[in-house]
Design a protein around this motif. Structure first.
Motif, PDB file in Angstrom:
ATOM      1  N   PRO A 141       7.698   4.529  -2.802  1.00 40.84           N
ATOM      2  CA  PRO A 141       7.726   4.198  -4.215  1.00 40.84           C
ATOM      3  C   PRO A 141       9.115   4.219  -4.841  1.00 40.84           C
ATOM      4  O   PRO A 141       9.355   3.545  -5.829  1.00 40.84           O
ATOM      5  CB  PRO A 141       6.847   5.257  -4.873  1.00 40.84           C
ATOM      6  CG  PRO A 141       6.190   6.002  -3.782  1.00 40.84           C
ATOM      7  CD  PRO A 141       6.879   5.672  -2.509  1.00 40.84           C
ATOM      8  N   LYS A 185       3.569   1.796  -1.430  1.00 41.19           N
ATOM      9  CA  LYS A 185       4.130   2.053  -2.765  1.00 41.19           C
ATOM     10  C   LYS A 185       3.109   2.643  -3.739  1.00 41.19           C
ATOM     11  O   LYS A 185       3.468   3.061  -4.825  1.00 41.19           O
ATOM     12  CB  LYS A 185       4.715   0.768  -3.335  1.00 41.19           C
ATOM     13  CG  LYS A 185       5.958   0.340  -2.586  1.00 41.19           C
ATOM     14  CD  LYS A 185       6.527  -0.944  -3.116  1.00 41.19           C
ATOM     15  CE  LYS A 185       7.636  -1.407  -2.212  1.00 41.19           C
ATOM     16  NZ  LYS A 185       8.911  -1.476  -2.833  1.00 41.19           N
ATOM     17  N   MET A 186       1.845   2.699  -3.337  1.00 36.39           N
ATOM     18  CA  MET A 186       0.810   3.251  -4.206  1.00 36.39           C
ATOM     19  C   MET A 186       0.825   4.775  -4.142  1.00 36.39           C
ATOM     20  O   MET A 186       1.115   5.365  -3.101  1.00 36.39           O
ATOM     21  CB  MET A 186      -0.566   2.733  -3.793  1.00 36.39           C
ATOM     22  CG  MET A 186      -0.717   1.248  -3.974  1.00 36.39           C
ATOM     23  SD  MET A 186      -2.360   0.716  -3.449  1.00 36.39           S
ATOM     24  CE  MET A 186      -2.286  -1.003  -3.891  1.00 36.39           C
ATOM     25  N   ALA A 187       0.506   5.397  -5.256  1.00 34.45           N
ATOM     26  CA  ALA A 187       0.533   6.862  -5.328  1.00 34.45           C
ATOM     27  C   ALA A 187      -0.424   7.505  -4.329  1.00 34.45           C
ATOM     28  O   ALA A 187      -0.145   8.576  -3.791  1.00 34.45           O
ATOM     29  CB  ALA A 187       0.188   7.324  -6.743  1.00 34.45           C
ATOM     30  N   ASP A 188      -1.542   6.853  -4.028  1.00 30.02           N
ATOM     31  CA  ASP A 188      -2.532   7.418  -3.112  1.00 30.02           C
ATOM     32  C   ASP A 188      -2.476   6.792  -1.714  1.00 30.02           C
ATOM     33  O   ASP A 188      -3.446   6.801  -0.974  1.00 30.02           O
ATOM     34  CB  ASP A 188      -3.935   7.277  -3.691  1.00 30.02           C
ATOM     35  CG  ASP A 188      -4.361   5.828  -3.863  1.00 30.02           C
ATOM     36  OD1 ASP A 188      -3.498   4.922  -3.821  1.00 30.02           O
ATOM     37  OD2 ASP A 188      -5.578   5.596  -4.046  1.00 30.02           O
ATOM     38  N   TRP A 189      -1.307   6.300  -1.322  1.00 27.24           N
ATOM     39  CA  TRP A 189      -1.180   5.603  -0.051  1.00 27.24           C
ATOM     40  C   TRP A 189      -1.634   6.449   1.133  1.00 27.24           C
ATOM     41  O   TRP A 189      -2.288   5.960   2.033  1.00 27.24           O
ATOM     42  CB  TRP A 189       0.243   5.098   0.174  1.00 27.24           C
ATOM     43  CG  TRP A 189       1.224   6.172   0.531  1.00 27.24           C
ATOM     44  CD1 TRP A 189       1.990   6.896  -0.334  1.00 27.24           C
ATOM     45  CD2 TRP A 189       1.529   6.658   1.836  1.00 27.24           C
ATOM     46  NE1 TRP A 189       2.747   7.804   0.353  1.00 27.24           N
ATOM     47  CE2 TRP A 189       2.490   7.673   1.692  1.00 27.24           C
ATOM     48  CE3 TRP A 189       1.081   6.339   3.117  1.00 27.24           C
ATOM     49  CZ2 TRP A 189       3.013   8.371   2.776  1.00 27.24           C
ATOM     50  CZ3 TRP A 189       1.607   7.033   4.197  1.00 27.24           C
ATOM     51  CH2 TRP A 189       2.561   8.029   4.016  1.00 27.24           C
ATOM     52  N   LEU A 195       0.824  -1.202   0.000  1.00 23.90           N
ATOM     53  CA  LEU A 195       0.000   0.000   0.000  1.00 23.90           C
ATOM     54  C   LEU A 195       0.862   1.257   0.000  1.00 23.90           C
ATOM     55  O   LEU A 195       0.539   2.240  -0.669  1.00 23.90           O
ATOM     56  CB  LEU A 195      -0.935   0.005   1.216  1.00 23.90           C
ATOM     57  CG  LEU A 195      -2.100  -0.976   1.171  1.00 23.90           C
ATOM     58  CD1 LEU A 195      -2.717  -1.135   2.549  1.00 23.90           C
ATOM     59  CD2 LEU A 195      -3.135  -0.525   0.161  1.00 23.90           C
ATOM     60  N   ARG A 252      -5.379   6.573   1.416  1.00 27.37           N
ATOM     61  CA  ARG A 252      -5.891   5.264   1.826  1.00 27.37           C
ATOM     62  C   ARG A 252      -5.764   5.058   3.332  1.00 27.37           C
ATOM     63  O   ARG A 252      -6.670   4.534   3.974  1.00 27.37           O
ATOM     64  CB  ARG A 252      -5.157   4.145   1.091  1.00 27.37           C
ATOM     65  CG  ARG A 252      -5.528   4.030  -0.365  1.00 27.37           C
ATOM     66  CD  ARG A 252      -4.622   3.004  -1.059  1.00 27.37           C
ATOM     67  NE  ARG A 252      -4.930   2.890  -2.448  1.00 27.37           N
ATOM     68  CZ  ARG A 252      -5.732   1.955  -2.971  1.00 27.37           C
ATOM     69  NH1 ARG A 252      -6.298   1.052  -2.187  1.00 27.37           N
ATOM     70  NH2 ARG A 252      -5.961   1.921  -4.257  1.00 27.37           N
TER      71      ARG A 252
END
Length: 119
Positions: A117, A58-62, A56, A65
């Protein structure tokens, strides 16, 4: 539609996410690790269908979230945040627990310390 309103009045801003990383790690170990892999603590644990904290992160919108996790399914069934009205009457699928907005900031500080990321 109610779900979308809660994060607007409760989610911490990036500047306000200066929680206690160690406290966030402890909260994650105590509550989140029963479903999610949170790191080396339970590398082989969690539920297979749940994303790990490192994934999670590593996700752009971490950040969004994690700031709003308590409003994302299945969390509203078993996570209570002080001051936030529960929007479902479904029975909990895990032992319910209550946290504060400061605890959300602590979890965010812990997750921020995980590899991002660029790693």
């Amino acid at each position: 539609m109610i779900v979308a309103v809660f994060p607007l009045f409760l989610s911490p801003s990036a500047a306000n996410a200066a929680g206690d990383r160690e406290k966030g790690r402890d909260i994650a170990r105590q509550h989140c690790a029963r479903c999610h892999v949170i790191g080396d603590h339970n590398r082989m644990g969690g539920i297979g269908s749940t994303p790990s904290f490192p994934l999670l992160r590593k996700m752009a919108d971490w950040r969004e979230r994690f700031e709003t996790f308590y409003d994302r399914r299945p969390h509203p069934v078993h996570v209570r945040v002080e001051g936030v009205r529960q929007w479902t009457n479904l029975p909990p699928n895990a032992q319910p627990f209550t946290i504060t907005q400061d605890n959300v900031d602590d979890i965010l500080a812990f997750v921020e310390s995980l590899a991002g990321p660029d790693s």
